[in-house]
Design an enzyme around this catalytic site. Sequence first.
Site, mmCIF file in Angstrom:
data_model
loop_
_atom_site.group_PDB
_atom_site.id
_atom_site.type_symbol
_atom_site.label_atom_id
_atom_site.label_comp_id
_atom_site.label_asym_id
_atom_site.label_seq_id
_atom_site.Cartn_x
_atom_site.Cartn_y
_atom_site.Cartn_z
ATOM 1 N N ASP A 3 0.877 -1.173 0.000
ATOM 2 C CA ASP A 3 0.000 0.000 0.000
ATOM 3 C C ASP A 3 0.915 1.224 0.000
ATOM 4 O OD1 ASP A 3 -2.451 1.549 0.364
ATOM 5 O OD2 ASP A 3 -1.786 1.890 2.410
ATOM 6 N N SER A 4 0.312 2.398 -0.177
ATOM 7 C CA SER A 4 1.109 3.627 -0.110
ATOM 8 C C SER A 4 1.606 3.897 1.303
ATOM 9 C CB SER A 4 0.261 4.815 -0.577
ATOM 10 O OG SER A 4 -0.810 5.008 0.327
ATOM 11 N N CYS A 67 -4.367 -1.654 -1.829
ATOM 12 C CA CYS A 67 -4.544 -0.224 -2.069
ATOM 13 C C CYS A 67 -5.504 -0.085 -3.242
ATOM 14 C CB CYS A 67 -3.182 0.378 -2.413
ATOM 15 S SG CYS A 67 -3.247 2.072 -3.007
ATOM 16 N N THR A 69 -6.205 2.663 -4.958
ATOM 17 C CA THR A 69 -5.677 3.518 -6.023
ATOM 18 C C THR A 69 -4.759 2.699 -6.933
ATOM 19 O OG1 THR A 69 -5.686 5.269 -4.345
ATOM 20 C CG2 THR A 69 -4.700 5.797 -6.468
ATOM 21 N N GLU A 146 -2.315 8.996 8.001
ATOM 22 C CA GLU A 146 -0.852 8.832 8.016
ATOM 23 C C GLU A 146 -0.219 9.614 9.170
ATOM 24 O OE1 GLU A 146 1.400 6.986 6.001
ATOM 25 O OE2 GLU A 146 -0.378 5.944 5.249
ATOM 26 N N CYS A 178 -11.062 2.943 0.124
ATOM 27 C CA CYS A 178 -9.641 3.254 0.306
ATOM 28 C C CYS A 178 -9.258 2.517 1.568
ATOM 29 C CB CYS A 178 -9.425 4.755 0.479
ATOM 30 S SG CYS A 178 -7.745 5.192 1.030
ATOM 31 N N HIS A 180 -7.197 3.009 3.767
ATOM 32 C CA HIS A 180 -6.944 3.850 4.946
ATOM 33 C C HIS A 180 -8.230 4.170 5.724
ATOM 34 C CE1 HIS A 180 -3.039 4.737 3.073
ATOM 35 N NE2 HIS A 180 -2.674 5.399 4.151
HETATM 36 N N1 DGL Z 1 -4.775 3.236 0.818
HETATM 37 C C1 DGL Z 1 -4.780 3.623 -0.531
HETATM 38 C C2 DGL Z 1 -6.056 3.328 -1.252
HETATM 39 O O1 DGL Z 1 -6.711 2.392 -0.881
HETATM 40 C C3 DGL Z 1 -3.997 4.808 -0.977
HETATM 41 C C4 DGL Z 1 -4.263 6.103 -0.398
HETATM 42 C C5 DGL Z 1 -3.291 7.162 -0.865
HETATM 43 O O2 DGL Z 1 -2.088 6.954 -0.763
HETATM 44 O O3 DGL Z 1 -3.761 8.206 -1.325
HETATM 45 O O4 DGL Z 1 -6.397 3.972 -2.206
#
Ligand code: DGL
Length: 261
Positions: A3-4, A67, A69, A146, A178, A180
């Site tokens: 993931d990011s 993730c 994205t 974050e 997402c 997060h």
């Molecule tokens: N957790 C990620 C997602 O599901 C990425 C969020 C990000 O880095 O903007 O899209």
Amino acid sequence: MFDSGFGGLTVARALIDLLPEEDLVYVGDTGRYPYGPRPLDQVRTFAHQIAGHLVERHDVKLIVVACNTASAAALGELQQTMPVPVVGVIEPGVRSLVAATRSGHIGVIGTVGTIGSGAYQAAVGATGASVTLSCAACPGFVEFVERGDTDSDQVHVLAERLLAPLREAGIDTLLLGCTHYPFLARTISDVMGREVVLVDSADETAFRIRGLLAELDLARPLGERVGRHVFESSGDVEVFRRLGRSMLGPELDDVRSVAWT
Ligand code: DGL
């Protein structure tokens, strides 16, 4: 799994709980987060780089794109080019969403990149379910997570503003599109109201992985041993250990630095 940043830990938690005997390597690309505002081409390049690293350095048997994205940007390509199976989070999330709705009016929130890609609109359409979908991008949510801030007044105010169109749309089920966002579930639920059911992709993705490992005869025998968990961060390793541990739990212990060349 990658993931990011910390978001994929929601999927890691579900996976560790469901498949405790499997080894896990988690890459949090915190040196380059957030992915959401970046052009999808750039996210695709990052995804190929990290997936390649997992195969070459860690010899993984399966890759989870934890993730949304990166799944929106690169899942299809990764599935075609990687020598191991690759699982994303969008399709499993949509399955939970469509199963949970009663009224048929559903919502998805995600990053600008995910919502703009149309991946959710396409995945919901592909189910053939007779539903009405409302989508909203939530720029800024990932940055709060974050920083470890999931319930301050500031995040609440941002949620009120970003979620207003979905409240007005009258949805009964909202997918946190997402990885997060489950960390913001309390704030999101406060804003949406208790009658709106929140769903995320973590459990369904873990079930999908279990099914695939069994199907391909790649699963470790049940109860054979406790899996090893290794975490890598391209940003500050100490911050990753401290914040990540408070989000995932005690399994997040061994954090190493990873650098991209
Ligand atoms: N957790 C990620 C997602 O599901 C990425 C969020 C990000 O880095 O903007 O899209």
